[in-house]
Design an enzyme around this catalytic site. Structure first.
Site, PDB file in Angstrom:
ATOM      1  N   GLU A   1      38.814  35.020  38.254  1.00 17.68           N
ATOM      2  CA  GLU A   1      39.058  33.861  37.403  1.00 17.68           C
ATOM      3  C   GLU A   1      37.963  33.554  36.389  1.00 17.68           C
ATOM      4  O   GLU A   1      37.399  32.445  36.382  1.00 17.68           O
ATOM      5  CB  GLU A   1      39.321  32.615  38.272  1.00 17.68           C
TER       6      GLU A   1
ATOM      7  N   GLU B   1      47.565  35.451  42.051  1.00 16.07           N
ATOM      8  CA  GLU B   1      47.414  34.306  42.964  1.00 16.07           C
ATOM      9  C   GLU B   1      48.492  33.299  42.637  1.00 16.07           C
ATOM     10  O   GLU B   1      48.717  32.989  41.461  1.00 16.07           O
ATOM     11  CB  GLU B   1      46.061  33.582  42.787  1.00 16.07           C
TER      12      GLU B   1
END
Ligand SMILES: *[C@@H]1O[C@H](CO)[C@@H](O)[C@H](O)[C@H]1NC(C)=O
Ligand SMILES: *[C@@H]1O[C@H](CO)[C@@H](O)[C@H](O)[C@H]1NC(C)=O
Ligand SMILES: *[C@@H]1O[C@H](CO)[C@@H](O)[C@H](O)[C@H]1NC(C)=O
Ligand SMILES: *[C@@H]1O[C@H](CO)[C@@H](O)[C@H](O)[C@H]1NC(C)=O
Ligand SMILES: *[C@@H]1O[C@H](CO)[C@@H](O)[C@H](O)[C@H]1NC(C)=O
Ligand SMILES: *[C@@H]1O[C@H](CO)[C@@H](O)[C@H](O)[C@H]1NC(C)=O
Length: 492
Positions: A223, A342
Site C-alpha cells: 500500500e 485485499e
C-alpha cells in the site's frame, strides 16, 4: 489507535471449534474442492506464472490461471518458531481444502521485536527459516505466493524504520518517512533487502527464492502512499527504479507489482473524483502500473472504512464503481491483469455483523468471477485475512476462520471452484471471445468512461452528512495500521 475487536461469539465459536476439529478430517475426505483433485485446477505444478495481455498464464504461456486467494501476513512470524509451525500447515491445509490457490504475505519484518532484518543487511536466521518453511508448505499445498517486500505503514518496520536506520547512520535531512522514496541511502537499503530475499536459498527445498515457481511474484510495497507528494511523482519514480531492479535480481522468472490500493492521481486516464472522498493519496493507479517492470495491477477494496459513516447504498455504489473503473483502466490503458489483493469488511458490533460481511464477500467474489468468466482483466483476488482457530490475539475485525465461519467458507469455496473451472483455457481463445464481447458492449462502455470521468465527484446527490475528511483520512489510515499490526503474542 487500539486494535478494534469484533467482541462477539467467542465462547460459542470455541464449542464449534471442538466440533469441527473432530469432524475436519472426515470433511476433508469428502471435499470435492481441493485444488489438486482436478488436473486443470492445479496451482502448484503449473510452474512460473506469466502474463499475456490481461490474463495470467501457465504451462509455458498458453493456458489461463485464475487466483482465489487469501492474506495471512503472519505466516513467517509463526513459522519462525518450530513449535508453532503446525498453525502454518493448518492454514495452508484449510486454504487448499477451500480451493484457494494464492496466499499474499510479508517477506519483511524490519527492526522491532521479531525482525527478519534487525538492521540494514543483518538478518535473523530463525525468521528466514520461517519464510523458507512457508514457501515450502505453500508449494506442497499447491498454493502460489505473492510476497511483499516492505510496508508503507510502521507495522513490522516499514518505510519509517528504513528512514530511521539512515538517520541513525548519520544521514541528515530525513524529516519524514516519505524520504524512503527519494533518498539514495535508503533506496540502497531497500535494494539490498530485495537482493537478500530473492537470492536466499531455501533451507527446506534447496531452491533459491528467485528460482522457485511457488512464488507468483513480488510486491514492491504494501500500500504505497505518499503524503509528501500528493501528485504521485515520488512513488512513480521509486516504482520506476525498483521494479526493474527486482526484475534484474530475479532473472525474469517472477512477476512484479507495485502493491497499490488503486487510488487515482492526476495523470492521464485517471480522476481523483473516483477516490474515496475525492482525495489524493500520492499514487497514480494508471501511470504507476504502466511503469517498466510492473507486470500486473492491484487494487484493494474496503468500502466500509474508506467511506466510513456513509450510507450502505453509497458504499455499494462505490464498490461497483471501483471495480468497474479499474477493470476498464486495466483493459484499455494498461492491458495487464488486475488482482483485488485485499478486500474485507470490518466486523464491528452494532455496525456490521457476519451476515453483512458474508454479503460483501459474495458481492466482491461475484464481480471477480463475472470479469474472469467474460475474459475480463480482473482475474483473481485475496481476502483480508485468514486466521486459524485459536489465534485470537491476531483477530483484527476482518478475520475469516474457515472452519468456524462456515457461510463465508462456503462462499469462498464455491468461488474457488467456479474460478478453477476457468483455468486451463487457451489464452488466444479467451482473447477472441473477449473481443467479440467488447465489440457488442462498445457503446455502453464509452458512456461509462465518460460519465465516470466528468462526474461531480463526491456524490452530492447523497444525503449523507458531509464529514470532516481530513479527520477521516487519519482515522482510516490508523485503522489500516491496526489491520496490519503485529500483535505477536504467545496465544497466537
Ligand atoms: C525528497 O522529498 C522530500 C519531500 O518532498 C523533499 O523535501 C526532499 O528534498 C527530497 N529529497 C531529494 C533528495 O530529492
Ligand atoms: C445482522 O444485521 C442485520 C442488519 O442489522 C440483521 O438483519 C441480521 O439479523 C443480523 N444478523 C445476525 C446474525 O446477527
Ligand atoms: C455453494 O454451492 C453449493 C453447490 O452448488 C450450493 O448448494 C450452496 O448453496 C452454495 N453455498 C453458498 C453459500 O453459496
Ligand atoms: C481441462 O481443460 C481441457 C481444455 O483445456 C478440457 O478439455 C478438459 O475437459 C478439462 N479437464 C477437466 C478435468 O476439467
Ligand atoms: C459512481 O460513479 C458514478 C458515475 O459513473 C457517479 O455519478 C457516482 O457518484 C459514483 N458513486 C460513488 C459512490 O463513487
Ligand atoms: C477538520 O478537522 C481538522 C483537524 O481537526 C481541522 O483542522 C479542520 O479545520 C476541520 N475542517 C473542517 C471543514 O471542519
Amino acid at each position: 489507535m487500539a486494535r478494534p475487536r469484533p467482541g462477539a461469539l467467542v465462547a460459542s465459536l470455541l464449542l464449534l471449534v471442538v466440533f469441527l476439529s473432530t469432524s475436519a478430517a472426515a470433511a476433508r475426505q469428502n471435499h470435492g474442492l481441493a485444488a489438486a483433485s482436478n488436473s486443470n485446477d492445479t496451482a502448484g505444478g503449473g510452474g512460473f506464472v506469466g502474463v499475456d495481455g490481461t490474463q495470467f498464464v501457465v504451462g509455458g504461456g498458453k493456458t489461463t490461471i485464475y487466483f482465489s486467494g487469501f492474506n495471512a501476513y503472519w505466516l513467517m512470524l509463526l513459522a519462525s518458531d518450530p513449535a508453532r509451525r503446525p498453525k502454518v500447515v493448518a492454514a495452508f491445509r484449510q486454504a487448499s481444502d477451500h480451493g484457494l490457490n494464492l496466499a499474499r504475505t510479508w517477506a519483511f519484518s524490519d527492526g522491532g521485536d521479531a525482525p527478519l532484518q534487525s538492521e540494514p543487511g543483518v538478518y535473523d536466521e530463525a525468521m528466514f527459516q520461517g519464510l523458507d518453511f512457508v514457501i515450502a508448505e505453500a508449494g506442497r499445498h499447491g498454493i502460489y505466493l505473492l510476497l511483499c517486500l516492505v510496508n508503507n505503514f510502521p507495522d513490522f518496520g516499514g518505510k519509517r524504520q528504513y528512514v530511521a536506520w539512515a538517520r541513525e547512520a548519520g544521514h541528515g535531512g530525513l524529516a519524514t518517512a516519505d524520504h524512503f522514496f527519494n533518498t539514495t541511502v535508503v533506496k540502497d537499503y531497500y535494494k539490498s533487502h530485495v537482493k537478500r530475499v530473492l537470492t536466499r536459498v531455501n533451507t527446506v527445498t534447496a531452491v533459491a527464492y528467485r528460482d522457485d515457481p511457488t512464488i507468483l511474484g513480488w510486491e514492491l510495497m504494501n500500500e504505497p502512499r505518499c503524503d509528501a507528494d500528493p501528485t504521485g511523482a515520488m512513488v512513480q519514480a521509486w516504482v520506476e527504479e525498483m521494479a526493474p531492479y527486482v526484475k534484474s535480481v530475479d532473472g525474469g522468472n517472477h512477476l512484479v507489482t507495485a502493491g497499490l490500493e488503486g487510488f487515482y492521481g492526476a495523470g492521464a486516464h485517471e480522476s481523483k473524483d473516483l477516490n474515496p472522498w475525492g482525495i489524493y493519496y500520492g499514487t497514480n493507479f494508471v501511470a504507476t502500473h504502466l511503469a517498466a517492470g510492473v507486470d500486473f495491477a492491484t487494487i484493494h477494496l474496503y468500502p466500509d472504512v474508506w467511506l466510513w459513516g456513509s450510507a450502505p447504498a453509497k458504499q455499494a455504489a462505490f464498490l461497483r464503481n471501483w471495480t468497474r473503473s479499474h477493470a476498464e483502466a486495466a483493459e484499455l490503458y494498461l492491458a495487464k491483469p488486475l488482482l483485488v489483493t485485499e478486500y474485507g469488511k470490518f466486523l464491528w458490533e452494532g455496525v456490521a455483523n457476519e451476515t453483512q460481511r458474508d454479503g460483501f464477500l459474495a458481492l466482491v467474489l461475484d464481480s471477480i468471477y463475472d470479469s474472469a468468466k467474460g475474459g475480463g482483466p480482473i482475474v483473481g483476488g485475496a481476502f483480508w485475512q485468514l486466521l486459524d482457530p485459536g489465534m485470537d490475539a491476531l483477530r483484527d475485525g476482518y478475520e475469516i476462520i474457515l472452519p468456524e465461519d462456515r457461510r463465508a467458507a462456503a462462499i469462498i469455496g464455491n468461488h474457488s471452484r467456479l474460478l478453477a473451472q476457468l483455468n486451463g483455457q487457451d489464452v488466444e481463445e479467451v482473447r477472441r471471445r473477449r473481443r467479440r464481447r467488447r465489440r457488442g458492449a462498445h457503446n455502453s462502455r464509452k458512456v461509462h468512461v465518460a460519465s465516470g470521468r466528468t462526474s461531480g465527484g463526491r456524490g452530492s446527490s447523497d444525503d449523507t452528512p458531509r464529514l470532516n475528511t481530513s479527520l477521516l483520512v487519519r482515522f482510516v489510515s490508523s485503522l489500516f495500521r491496526s489491520v496490519s499490526s503485529s500483535p505477536f503474542s504467545s496465544s497466537a
